[in-house]
Design a protein around this motif. Structure first.
Motif, PDB file in Angstrom:
ATOM      1  N   LYS A 146       0.845  -1.194   0.000  1.00  0.00           N
ATOM      2  CA  LYS A 146       0.000   0.000   0.000  1.00  0.00           C
ATOM      3  C   LYS A 146       0.879   1.242   0.000  1.00  0.00           C
ATOM      4  CE  LYS A 146      -4.113  -1.894   2.017  1.00  0.00           C
ATOM      5  NZ  LYS A 146      -4.927  -1.879   0.834  1.00  0.00           N
ATOM      6  N   ASN A 147       0.422   2.255  -0.742  1.00  0.00           N
ATOM      7  CA  ASN A 147       1.206   3.477  -0.830  1.00  0.00           C
ATOM      8  C   ASN A 147       0.301   4.679  -1.123  1.00  0.00           C
ATOM      9  OD1 ASN A 147       1.154   4.134  -3.841  1.00  0.00           O
ATOM     10  ND2 ASN A 147       1.775   1.989  -3.861  1.00  0.00           N
ATOM     11  N   LYS A 148       0.897   5.859  -0.988  1.00  0.00           N
ATOM     12  CA  LYS A 148       0.194   7.122  -1.232  1.00  0.00           C
ATOM     13  C   LYS A 148       0.702   7.787  -2.509  1.00  0.00           C
ATOM     14  CE  LYS A 148      -0.454   7.939   3.667  1.00  0.00           C
ATOM     15  NZ  LYS A 148      -0.094   8.789   4.806  1.00  0.00           N
ATOM     16  N   LEU A 149       1.263   6.999  -3.397  1.00  0.00           N
ATOM     17  CA  LEU A 149       1.906   7.548  -4.586  1.00  0.00           C
ATOM     18  C   LEU A 149       0.936   8.351  -5.443  1.00  0.00           C
ATOM     19  CD1 LEU A 149       4.525   7.809  -6.106  1.00  0.00           C
ATOM     20  CD2 LEU A 149       4.050   5.630  -7.207  1.00  0.00           C
TER      21      LEU A 149
ATOM     22  N   GLU B 229      -0.713  -0.936  -6.982  1.00  0.00           N
ATOM     23  CA  GLU B 229      -0.166  -1.940  -6.076  1.00  0.00           C
ATOM     24  C   GLU B 229      -0.014  -3.316  -6.714  1.00  0.00           C
ATOM     25  OE1 GLU B 229      -2.655  -1.576  -2.592  1.00  0.00           O
ATOM     26  OE2 GLU B 229      -2.164   0.545  -2.399  1.00  0.00           O
TER      27      GLU B 229
ATOM     28  N   ASP C 227       5.692  -3.961  -6.255  1.00  0.00           N
ATOM     29  CA  ASP C 227       6.353  -3.212  -5.195  1.00  0.00           C
ATOM     30  C   ASP C 227       7.624  -2.581  -5.757  1.00  0.00           C
ATOM     31  OD1 ASP C 227       4.434  -4.046  -3.388  1.00  0.00           O
ATOM     32  OD2 ASP C 227       5.644  -5.711  -2.647  1.00  0.00           O
TER      33      ASP C 227
ATOM     34  N   ALA D 198      12.004   3.156  -4.010  1.00  0.00           N
ATOM     35  CA  ALA D 198      11.193   3.669  -2.900  1.00  0.00           C
ATOM     36  C   ALA D 198      11.849   4.900  -2.280  1.00  0.00           C
ATOM     37  CB  ALA D 198      10.991   2.585  -1.847  1.00  0.00           C
TER      38      ALA D 198
ATOM     39  N   VAL E  89       5.224   7.444   2.623  1.00  0.00           N
ATOM     40  CA  VAL E  89       4.778   7.145   1.261  1.00  0.00           C
ATOM     41  C   VAL E  89       4.314   5.698   1.142  1.00  0.00           C
ATOM     42  CG1 VAL E  89       5.444   7.115  -1.175  1.00  0.00           C
ATOM     43  CG2 VAL E  89       6.388   8.869   0.345  1.00  0.00           C
ATOM     44  N   PHE E  90       5.046   4.795   1.783  1.00  0.00           N
ATOM     45  CA  PHE E  90       4.763   3.364   1.677  1.00  0.00           C
ATOM     46  C   PHE E  90       4.432   2.788   3.046  1.00  0.00           C
ATOM     47  CE2 PHE E  90       7.602   4.469  -1.770  1.00  0.00           C
ATOM     48  CZ  PHE E  90       6.922   3.946  -2.862  1.00  0.00           C
ATOM     49  N   GLU E  91       3.390   1.979   3.102  1.00  0.00           N
ATOM     50  CA  GLU E  91       2.983   1.337   4.348  1.00  0.00           C
ATOM     51  C   GLU E  91       3.827   0.090   4.579  1.00  0.00           C
ATOM     52  OE1 GLU E  91      -0.892  -1.105   5.561  1.00  0.00           O
ATOM     53  OE2 GLU E  91      -1.303   0.982   5.048  1.00  0.00           O
TER      54      GLU E  91
END
Length: 65
Positions: free
Chosen positions: A2-5, A36, A39, A45, A59-61
């Motif tokens: 999961k990310n907020k990209l 997603e 990765d 990252a 940014v990345f969970e």
């Protein structure tokens, strides 16, 4: 992962193509990260986090937390 990209990209009014160019990856790679399906490498990252001036953890969970 999961990310907020996508959220971060949209906040800057960047297209996937523009983000890809800034990171040295293809638009398709950006799409795969945002959806997603893939990765990022550790290097990518960190480059993404640096580009958005955020810590990697923002940014990345962490899937192991």
């Amino acid at each position: 992962m999961k990310n907020k990209l996508k959220l971060l990209r949209v906040e800057r009014n960047w297209t996937q193509e523009q983000l890809g160019q800034a990171l040295g990856v293809s638009r398709q790679a950006v799409n795969a990260l945002e959806t997603e399906k893939h990765d990022p490498s550790l290097d990518l990252a960190y480059r993404i986090a640096a580009l958005f001036e955020r810590p990697v953890e923002e940014v990345f969970e962490n899937p192991h937390a």
